[in-house]
Write an enzyme that holds these catalytic residues in place. Structure first.
Site, PDB file in Angstrom:
ATOM      1  N   GLY A  25       0.824  -1.212   0.000  1.00  0.00           N
ATOM      2  CA  GLY A  25       0.000   0.000   0.000  1.00  0.00           C
ATOM      3  C   GLY A  25       0.851   1.252   0.000  1.00  0.00           C
ATOM      4  O   GLY A  25       0.454   2.305   0.512  1.00  0.00           O
ATOM      5  N   ALA A  27       1.657   3.431  -2.104  1.00  0.00           N
ATOM      6  CA  ALA A  27       1.213   4.662  -2.775  1.00  0.00           C
ATOM      7  C   ALA A  27       0.057   5.335  -2.042  1.00  0.00           C
ATOM      8  O   ALA A  27      -0.452   6.360  -2.496  1.00  0.00           O
ATOM      9  CB  ALA A  27       0.797   4.358  -4.215  1.00  0.00           C
ATOM     10  N   ASP A 173      -3.519   3.539  19.188  1.00  0.00           N
ATOM     11  CA  ASP A 173      -4.475   3.622  20.304  1.00  0.00           C
ATOM     12  C   ASP A 173      -3.743   3.945  21.609  1.00  0.00           C
ATOM     13  O   ASP A 173      -4.223   4.740  22.419  1.00  0.00           O
ATOM     14  CB  ASP A 173      -5.238   2.300  20.427  1.00  0.00           C
ATOM     15  CG  ASP A 173      -5.820   1.866  19.104  1.00  0.00           C
ATOM     16  OD1 ASP A 173      -6.697   2.566  18.596  1.00  0.00           O
ATOM     17  OD2 ASP A 173      -5.376   0.832  18.553  1.00  0.00           O
ATOM     18  N   ARG A 176      -2.815   7.551  21.527  1.00  0.00           N
ATOM     19  CA  ARG A 176      -4.020   8.372  21.741  1.00  0.00           C
ATOM     20  C   ARG A 176      -4.410   8.378  23.216  1.00  0.00           C
ATOM     21  O   ARG A 176      -4.764   9.430  23.776  1.00  0.00           O
ATOM     22  CB  ARG A 176      -5.178   7.790  20.917  1.00  0.00           C
ATOM     23  CG  ARG A 176      -5.047   8.007  19.433  1.00  0.00           C
ATOM     24  CD  ARG A 176      -6.020   7.146  18.652  1.00  0.00           C
ATOM     25  NE  ARG A 176      -6.035   7.512  17.232  1.00  0.00           N
ATOM     26  CZ  ARG A 176      -6.603   6.791  16.289  1.00  0.00           C
ATOM     27  NH1 ARG A 176      -7.222   5.650  16.575  1.00  0.00           N
ATOM     28  NH2 ARG A 176      -6.580   7.195  15.030  1.00  0.00           N
ATOM     29  N   HIS A 201      -8.075  -3.854  17.762  1.00  0.00           N
ATOM     30  CA  HIS A 201      -8.023  -2.451  17.292  1.00  0.00           C
ATOM     31  C   HIS A 201      -9.397  -2.145  16.696  1.00  0.00           C
ATOM     32  O   HIS A 201      -9.611  -2.227  15.481  1.00  0.00           O
ATOM     33  CB  HIS A 201      -6.915  -2.280  16.239  1.00  0.00           C
ATOM     34  CG  HIS A 201      -6.928  -0.928  15.588  1.00  0.00           C
ATOM     35  ND1 HIS A 201      -6.708   0.244  16.273  1.00  0.00           N
ATOM     36  CD2 HIS A 201      -7.146  -0.558  14.303  1.00  0.00           C
ATOM     37  CE1 HIS A 201      -6.797   1.262  15.445  1.00  0.00           C
ATOM     38  NE2 HIS A 201      -7.070   0.808  14.242  1.00  0.00           N
TER      39      HIS A 201
HETATM   40  P1  NAD Z   1      -5.239   4.436   1.231  1.00  0.00           P
HETATM   41  O1  NAD Z   1      -6.486   4.043   0.515  1.00  0.00           O
HETATM   42  O2  NAD Z   1      -4.766   5.844   1.156  1.00  0.00           O
HETATM   43  O3  NAD Z   1      -4.045   3.522   0.719  1.00  0.00           O
HETATM   44  C1  NAD Z   1      -4.149   2.140   0.662  1.00  0.00           C
HETATM   45  C2  NAD Z   1      -3.237   1.665  -0.441  1.00  0.00           C
HETATM   46  O4  NAD Z   1      -3.261   0.245  -0.422  1.00  0.00           O
HETATM   47  C3  NAD Z   1      -3.689   2.117  -1.837  1.00  0.00           C
HETATM   48  O5  NAD Z   1      -2.601   2.771  -2.492  1.00  0.00           O
HETATM   49  C4  NAD Z   1      -4.069   0.813  -2.530  1.00  0.00           C
HETATM   50  O6  NAD Z   1      -3.754   0.823  -3.909  1.00  0.00           O
HETATM   51  C5  NAD Z   1      -3.187  -0.177  -1.765  1.00  0.00           C
HETATM   52  N1  NAD Z   1      -3.660  -1.562  -1.855  1.00  0.00           N
HETATM   53  C6  NAD Z   1      -4.932  -2.022  -1.889  1.00  0.00           C
HETATM   54  N2  NAD Z   1      -4.910  -3.360  -2.023  1.00  0.00           N
HETATM   55  C7  NAD Z   1      -3.617  -3.741  -2.031  1.00  0.00           C
HETATM   56  C8  NAD Z   1      -2.970  -4.994  -2.169  1.00  0.00           C
HETATM   57  N3  NAD Z   1      -3.658  -6.134  -2.302  1.00  0.00           N
HETATM   58  N4  NAD Z   1      -1.621  -5.022  -2.154  1.00  0.00           N
HETATM   59  C9  NAD Z   1      -0.899  -3.894  -2.033  1.00  0.00           C
HETATM   60  N5  NAD Z   1      -1.469  -2.663  -1.938  1.00  0.00           N
HETATM   61  C10 NAD Z   1      -2.805  -2.603  -1.930  1.00  0.00           C
HETATM   62  O7  NAD Z   1      -5.407   3.950   2.748  1.00  0.00           O
HETATM   63  P2  NAD Z   1      -4.528   4.377   4.022  1.00  0.00           P
HETATM   64  O8  NAD Z   1      -5.116   5.603   4.618  1.00  0.00           O
HETATM   65  O9  NAD Z   1      -3.079   4.365   3.667  1.00  0.00           O
HETATM   66  O10 NAD Z   1      -4.894   3.180   5.014  1.00  0.00           O
HETATM   67  C11 NAD Z   1      -4.462   1.869   4.752  1.00  0.00           C
HETATM   68  C12 NAD Z   1      -5.067   0.911   5.767  1.00  0.00           C
HETATM   69  O11 NAD Z   1      -4.561   1.188   7.070  1.00  0.00           O
HETATM   70  C13 NAD Z   1      -6.584   0.989   5.900  1.00  0.00           C
HETATM   71  O12 NAD Z   1      -7.109  -0.333   6.003  1.00  0.00           O
HETATM   72  C14 NAD Z   1      -6.798   1.739   7.184  1.00  0.00           C
HETATM   73  O13 NAD Z   1      -8.049   1.459   7.768  1.00  0.00           O
HETATM   74  C15 NAD Z   1      -5.654   1.184   8.003  1.00  0.00           C
HETATM   75  N6  NAD Z   1      -5.269   1.958   9.195  1.00  0.00           N
HETATM   76  C16 NAD Z   1      -4.947   1.256  10.310  1.00  0.00           C
HETATM   77  C17 NAD Z   1      -4.563   1.926  11.456  1.00  0.00           C
HETATM   78  C18 NAD Z   1      -4.212   1.176  12.722  1.00  0.00           C
HETATM   79  O14 NAD Z   1      -4.056   1.822  13.762  1.00  0.00           O
HETATM   80  N7  NAD Z   1      -4.048  -0.127  12.713  1.00  0.00           N
HETATM   81  C19 NAD Z   1      -4.509   3.323  11.456  1.00  0.00           C
HETATM   82  C20 NAD Z   1      -4.847   4.014  10.294  1.00  0.00           C
HETATM   83  C21 NAD Z   1      -5.238   3.321   9.161  1.00  0.00           C
HETATM   84  C1  LMR Z   2      -7.618   4.564  13.104  1.00  0.00           C
HETATM   85  O1  LMR Z   2      -7.718   4.077  14.222  1.00  0.00           O
HETATM   86  O2  LMR Z   2      -7.477   5.783  12.926  1.00  0.00           O
HETATM   87  C2  LMR Z   2      -7.626   3.657  11.914  1.00  0.00           C
HETATM   88  O3  LMR Z   2      -7.842   2.324  12.301  1.00  0.00           O
HETATM   89  C3  LMR Z   2      -8.562   4.097  10.845  1.00  0.00           C
HETATM   90  C4  LMR Z   2      -9.999   3.846  11.219  1.00  0.00           C
HETATM   91  O4  LMR Z   2     -10.715   3.231  10.418  1.00  0.00           O
HETATM   92  O5  LMR Z   2     -10.413   4.253  12.297  1.00  0.00           O
END
Ligand code: NAD
Ligand code: LMR
Length: 343
Positions: A25, A27, A173, A176, A201
């Site tokens: 991911g 990009a 978390d 936060r 989470h």
């Molecule tokens: P985003 O949509 O900006 O970027 C996601 C990227 O993943 C895109 O560029 C997409 O092309 C790529 N992608 C999709 N499927 C893929 C695959 N099979 N292989 C490789 N790349 C792939 O999203 P983001 O804001 O960067 O968030 C990414 C993920 O992280 C989301 O699921 C979001 O909910 C999660 N997230 C988790 C936490 C946490 O605390 N655990 C915090 C924030 C976001």
């Molecule tokens: C977060 O905690 O900010 C991420 O897991 C994104 C979301 O879906 O809440």
């Protein structure tokens, strides 16, 4: 410039051999905050070059090419190479660290586990490719949501890779929660220690204020407003992701990238005496959490870079109820993806 590149010389620092870091991911939003910090040394320090393997799906390879141009334009001394790819075998080859970010973020009104049907299947092929290609010292940190259960899927599809190599991120978390407690107590977030996020989470996570400390004193003695701790504090942390999506129109990104960096640093660096940090790991049955679930618990890292669950922490009736509710949600998520977990 992509591929291998010469590392910096003549700055007085003796460089080590590069470490390969694979990021899916790359990009996306989080990727845009994460790559530049890793390339500047935020995880491994000023004498450790990194080779970044940037994994994307085909439709995002054009955008990824732009990010790679920007990496080039930073002329980072520690960036030993960049490999943008949509091929999982190439992307995970030789990786010592895999940050699995790539997946769809939720939109306003969704819960994170509404994404299971869309995102879960991504992690079967990635787990298999990690098993085929990664280095023997691989550590896998899953960030893409729902991260605990996506990590469970990856781990169960990575035949031959030890379970203690898989983690799901709850550090955002924790950060936060520390920030909220610090604001209430009128101290800097740095004064808050021993903050464990238990469970998933998700909106059932339990930020454990009972065992947390502020400048060494139990939080419950510093903040005497128990109703605030049991209600507002917990809800604010549980709902912080939603609040950010509502405010920004997009999910957290810079703070998530920062938490990913904190997570890996905590796994690589000895934990301060008496403290612990939060990350979801594969339970071996500690604290009554079903063996095999990926659940957030209090973790320490020793001087040799080995992690363990901190045992013997007091779990009162209030905490027990909260932890059990989050573990029950993890069981239900595991059931929902049983077709993605090999028998
Ligand atoms: P985003 O949509 O900006 O970027 C996601 C990227 O993943 C895109 O560029 C997409 O092309 C790529 N992608 C999709 N499927 C893929 C695959 N099979 N292989 C490789 N790349 C792939 O999203 P983001 O804001 O960067 O968030 C990414 C993920 O992280 C989301 O699921 C979001 O909910 C999660 N997230 C988790 C936490 C946490 O605390 N655990 C915090 C924030 C976001
Ligand atoms: C977060 O905690 O900010 C991420 O897991 C994104 C979301 O879906 O809440």
């Amino acid at each position: 410039m992509t591929g291998q590149r010469p590392t910096a010389k003549g700055n007085g620092i003796v460089m080590k051999d590069p470490i390969t870091v694979s990021i899916t991911g790359a990009a996306g939003q989080i990727g845009y905050s994460l790559l530049f910090r890793i390339a500047s040394g935020a995880i491994f320090g000023p004498d450790q070059p990194v080779h970044l393997k940037l994994i994307e799906i085909e439709p995002a390879m054009g955008a990824l090419a732009g990010t790679v141009m920007e990496l080039d334009d930073c002329a980072f001394p520690l960036l030993a190479g960049v490999t943008p790819t949509a091929d999982l075998d190439e992307g995970f080859a030789g990786a010592s660290l895999a940050l699995l970010v790539g997946s769809i973020p939720r939109k306003e009104g969704m819960e994170r586990n509404d994404l299971l049907g869309i995102n879960g299947k991504i992690f079967t092929g990635q787990g298999e490719a990690i098993a085929r290609n990664a280095a023997g010292d691989i550590r896998v940190v899953v960030i893409g949501n729902p991260c605990n259960t996506n990590c469970l899927i990856a781990m169960n599809n990575a035949s031959g890779v030890d379970r203690d190599r898989f983690f799901a991120m709850t550090r955002l978390d924790e950060n936060r929660a520390k920030s909220q407690l610090a604001a209430k107590a009128g101290v800097h977030a740095n004064a808050v220690s021993n903050l464990c996020i238990w469970g998933n989470h998700s909106a059932t996570q339990y930020p454990d204020f009972v065992n947390a400390r502020i400048a060494g004193t139990p939080v419950t003695e510093v903040i005497e407003d128990r109703a605030w701790l049991e209600d507002d504090f917990i809800t604010t942390v549980q709902q912080r992701g939603s609040a950010i999506i509502k405010a920004r129109g997009a999910s957290s990104a810079a703070s998530a990238a920062n938490a990913a960096i904190d997570t890996v640093r905590s796994l690589l660096t000895p934990t301060a005496e008496g403290d612990w940090f939060s990350v979801a790991v594969c339970s071996a049955g500690q604290y009554g959490i079903d063996s095999g679930l990926i659940a957030s618990m209090p973790i320490r890292t020793d001087d040799n870079g080995n992690w363990s669950v901190v045992e013997g922490i007091e779990i009162d009736d209030f905490s027990r109820g909260k932890i059990d509710a989050s573990v029950q949600e993890l069981r239900e998520e595991r059931e929902a993806v049983s077709d993605l977990i090999p028998a």
